[in-house]
Scaffold this active site. Structure first.
Site, PDB file in Angstrom:
ATOM      1  CB  ILE A  12     -13.829  40.250  34.863  1.00 30.54           C
ATOM      2  CG1 ILE A  12     -15.206  40.005  34.232  1.00 30.54           C
ATOM      3  CG2 ILE A  12     -13.940  41.346  35.915  1.00 30.54           C
ATOM      4  CD1 ILE A  12     -16.249  39.459  35.183  1.00 30.54           C
ATOM      5  CG  PHE A  72     -10.521  38.404  38.480  1.00 29.68           C
ATOM      6  CD1 PHE A  72     -11.720  39.094  38.394  1.00 29.68           C
ATOM      7  CD2 PHE A  72      -9.382  39.109  38.832  1.00 29.68           C
ATOM      8  CE1 PHE A  72     -11.790  40.454  38.654  1.00 29.68           C
ATOM      9  CE2 PHE A  72      -9.435  40.472  39.089  1.00 29.68           C
ATOM     10  CZ  PHE A  72     -10.651  41.147  39.001  1.00 29.68           C
ATOM     11  CG  ASN A  91     -10.494  23.991  37.299  1.00 26.32           C
ATOM     12  OD1 ASN A  91      -9.449  24.533  36.964  1.00 26.32           O
ATOM     13  ND2 ASN A  91     -10.814  22.762  36.922  1.00 26.32           N
ATOM     14  CB  SER A 116     -21.626  34.523  40.489  1.00 30.97           C
ATOM     15  OG  SER A 116     -22.726  34.431  39.620  1.00 30.97           O
ATOM     16  CE1 TYR A 140     -19.086  30.461  37.922  1.00 28.79           C
ATOM     17  CE2 TYR A 140     -21.217  31.555  37.993  1.00 28.79           C
ATOM     18  CZ  TYR A 140     -19.843  31.619  37.937  1.00 28.79           C
ATOM     19  OH  TYR A 140     -19.218  32.846  37.886  1.00 28.79           O
ATOM     20  CE  LYS A 144     -17.626  32.230  40.774  1.00 30.69           C
ATOM     21  NZ  LYS A 144     -16.237  32.743  40.773  1.00 30.69           N
TER      22      LYS A 144
END
Length: 322
Positions: A12, A72, A91, A116, A140, A144
């Site tokens: 992206i 991103f 990360n 997300s 994940y 976010k």
């Protein structure tokens, strides 16, 4: 105006960079190339650095005239986030906070964050609005959501204006046919179906017992170039809207796995060998975005809001990549 694009060597991020190039807007890219591709940043202003190291950020970027950040960079494979919890946290959460703190030190006031739909978890209502409860079911999504909350806290305490963009299923490729999805391993549906067709290999469908018309799960696919345009619109939005904001980015249309396979077969004029595998644990039956807020507030327009347009662009890219 110079925009710092982190993760600009990724899927992206590289499409956003191309969007900026077409608009003739200055940018600089930062990427550690752990999942991105060096060829995508050749002949561009690029710094290879690790956002987990605050000093590395400062040494490389402190002398640049950066006016905004579009973030991103991060790891994005849901299944890996369950097995590599520490690596994903470092990360995705710690690196994001290092970047936000750098923004505060440099008095960079605009920060766009790639979030997300995974923050929602199992949806209670379809389509999903931004005020839907956030109960992520994997690391994940939890990462976010944690970054979103930390950015909100920072925006309330400091002059940092933030937009969090909650992506649904990014798909497709640039019209030039030279820029598209190239993950290793590839985990996304459309490129994997296309590759199965091109390689005459079997494609495994993860379950056919979902509560949908054909038994396969339904997802909301949004063209990657439409996603890219939303990021620049978000930066423009912050010119007149301070504080913290959240927007969904989807197509408001849902297609099942089998509908995607059938469309690929139709466009590629071939038959794909399909095998039904095990359903993935915690996979929602249906995920579809409500885009009302992003369309009305950002003036976002979806240029490629059909499954045919999305898949056709991806087919062109993967054929060119052979």
């Amino acid at each position: 105006m110079t925009i710092l694009v982190t993760g600009g060597a990724g899927y992206i991020g590289s499409h956003f960079v191309r969007h900026l190039e077409r608009k003739k807007i200055d940018f600089v890219i930062a990427d550690n190339l752990s999942t991105g591709h060096k060829k995508l940043v050749e002949n561009k202003k690029f710094f290879e650095l690790d956002l987990r190291d605050p000093e590395e950020i400062r040494l490389n970027l402190q002398d640049l005239d950066i006016t905004s950040i579009v973030h991103f960079a991060g790891l994005s494979i849901v299944s890996d986030s369950q097995k590599m919890e520490k690596e994903y946290y470092e990360n995705n959460v710690l690196a994001s906070m290092n970047l936000a703190k750098f923004a505060l030190e440099k008095k960079i006031k605009k920060f766009i964050y790639s979030s997300s739909a995974a923050v929602y978890g199992i949806p209670e209502d379809i389509p999903i609005k931004e005020n839907h409860p956030t109960r992520p079911i994997n690391n994940y999504g939890k990462n976010k959501l944690e970054v979103e909350k930390k950015l909100k806290d920072l925006s309330m305490e400091f002059p940092l204006d933030v937009v969090c963009l909650r992506y649904f299923n990014a798909a497709g490729a640039d019209d030039n046919g030279d820029l598209g999805e190239e993950h290793n391993p590839e985990t996304h549906l459309i490129p994997n179906v296309i590759n199965s067709a091109l390689n005459s290999s079997e494609f495994t469908v993860n379950g056919d017992a979902y509560k949908t018309s054909d038994g396969t799960c339904i997802r909301d696919f949004v063209h990657v170039n439409d996603l890219a345009s939303a990021h620049l619109l978000s930066l423009n939005f912050l010119d007149f809207n301070k504080g913290f904001h959240i927007f969904n980015l989807g197509s408001e249309r849902g297609f099942s796995v089998m509908e995607v396979i059938n469309e690929c077969q139709k466009l590629m004029k071939t038959k794909i060998k399909v095998r039904i595998g095990e359903k993935r644990e915690g996979d929602p039956d249906i995920l579809i975005a409500d885009n009302t807020k992003s369309v009305s507030k950002l003036n976002w327009k979806l240029e490629k809001n059909t499954l045919k347009a999305i898949i056709s662009s991806a087919i062109d890219y993967h054929k060119n990549a052979l």
